[in-house]
Design an enzyme around this catalytic site. Sequence first.
Site, PDB file in Angstrom:
ATOM      1  N   GLY A   1      35.013  44.598  50.462  1.00  0.00           N
ATOM      2  CA  GLY A   1      34.073  44.073  51.757  1.00  0.00           C
ATOM      3  C   GLY A   1      33.060  45.110  52.136  1.00  0.00           C
ATOM      4  CB  ILE A   2      30.431  45.127  54.665  1.00  0.00           C
ATOM      5  CG1 ILE A   2      29.521  43.797  54.122  1.00  0.00           C
ATOM      6  CG2 ILE A   2      29.454  46.335  55.348  1.00  0.00           C
ATOM      7  CD1 ILE A   2      28.555  44.272  53.349  1.00  0.00           C
TER       8      ILE A   2
ATOM      9  CD  GLU B   1      34.305  39.906  48.468  1.00  0.00           C
ATOM     10  OE1 GLU B   1      32.697  39.833  48.555  1.00  0.00           O
ATOM     11  OE2 GLU B   1      35.049  39.858  49.379  1.00  0.00           O
TER      12      GLU B   1
ATOM     13  CG  HIS C   1      48.399  77.511  72.004  1.00  0.00           C
ATOM     14  ND1 HIS C   1      46.866  77.484  72.446  1.00  0.00           N
ATOM     15  CD2 HIS C   1      48.239  78.820  71.548  1.00  0.00           C
ATOM     16  CE1 HIS C   1      46.436  78.555  72.524  1.00  0.00           C
ATOM     17  NE2 HIS C   1      47.317  79.592  72.233  1.00  0.00           N
TER      18      HIS C   1
ATOM     19  CB  ALA D   1      20.554  50.414  63.162  1.00  0.00           C
ATOM     20  CB  ILE D   2      18.338  45.644  66.107  1.00  0.00           C
ATOM     21  CG1 ILE D   2      18.270  44.438  64.921  1.00  0.00           C
ATOM     22  CG2 ILE D   2      17.274  46.476  66.293  1.00  0.00           C
ATOM     23  CD1 ILE D   2      17.080  43.634  65.094  1.00  0.00           C
TER      24      ILE D   2
END
Length: 456
Positions: free
Chosen positions: A40-41, A34, A435, A259-260
Amino acid sequence: MSEQFDLVIIGSGPGGYVAAIRASQLGQKVAIVERERLGGICLNWGCIPTKALLRSSEIKHYLDHASAYGLSAGAVGFDLVQVTERSRKVANQLNAGVKGLMKKNKVTVVEGVATLASATSVKVGERTLVAKNVIVATGARARELPHLKADGERVWTYRHALVPPAMPTELLVIGSGAIGVEFASFYNDMGAKVTIVEMLERILPVEDEEVSAFVEKSLKKQGMDIRTKASVEKLEVKADGVTATINGEAHRFSHVIVAIGIAPNSENLGLEALGVKLDRGHIVTDEWGRTNVPGLWAIGDVTGAPWLAHKASHEGIVAVEKIAEAPHAHPMDKSNIPGCTYSRPQVASVGLTEAKAKAAGHEVKVGRFPYIGNGKAIALGETEGFIKTVFDAKTGALLGAHLVGAEVTELIQGYVIARQCEATEAELMATIFPHPTLSEMMHESVLDAYGRVIHM
């Protein structure tokens, strides 16, 4: 002097670290490399900290509307630094948890940048790790606009948006996939004026058309400006803001989130020298995670869509069990991967949309049930949303499920299990749902597809 292992994994995100744990369980001697932080991300800069931020904005939203529940909260303020610090603490806690898991499972953690000397040999600084098999799990990063790089001040990627230097007043979000819509939802609920620009005909373009239309209507009702079939042709960054040219018109914003999409982290690994097959930077694999080079495997975002943490984790298990020749090893089935967007309202889905089911040649039966018809939803004050199910009219197979509304990211797993177990409408209709719960809507949607809905 080389170090010998059964398996070396490059990258410790949700694909890499899960693969390391499963390999250890199967008796493999494992090393994981790492270059930044374990997890990680996803854990450090994606899935987890964004959900911590969204939880803060969700609570603020409820406090802002406390009177709807017979309560009085007064004016609700917030400290942006404390909000972001909480999200970082959550990420740090889980990072420490991954460290503990590596130690518990006797996985050797190597810090540094890895390169492939061969398909079964990994260089990390002065160290050489040799193994029978190597898994590449290097993930991906934010894709940036070619004409303007993110600066962290006025133009952000998701990493900048997680630790904002200031609260946006007028925010432009370029791209309306899950990442873009989630950040738009967070900052809108925190008080920013948000504009979303999407090049395609609708937001959340991978979702069912009805779901996309519903979310767009909801976000507009919340005050967002949404522009589809639009593009940002130019961005001019100044000290006091950003001027964006959108379809020929200039608009001013305090900040911009790009954010493409994402780009795979496949460069500088030595893949090309080994002759590894790539497709637009993504490593090409089979259903087991094998590349075209013997001994070299790949999992997660670096292998392409869908770019999801749970997909990476499952791919890691699939690859490791195949490597270890485990008797229960199974190939990856991408058709049963659920997708989730944690905006307000939430979105979740699995399988085919109605349009794709018809395009594939299926004669379909479609069921729908609205939140307003569910007792628990009314009691919660969460009456916005619906559940849609798509069945094959001839076989009764559940082809897809598409949910929008409160907590649908928790509900979707019921349909995922149904698809995994190949349940038909008969089994789903015969299932007793508790329920009062939101899950009753899942049952009613199935009943509606076959003309047997009760509460609508």
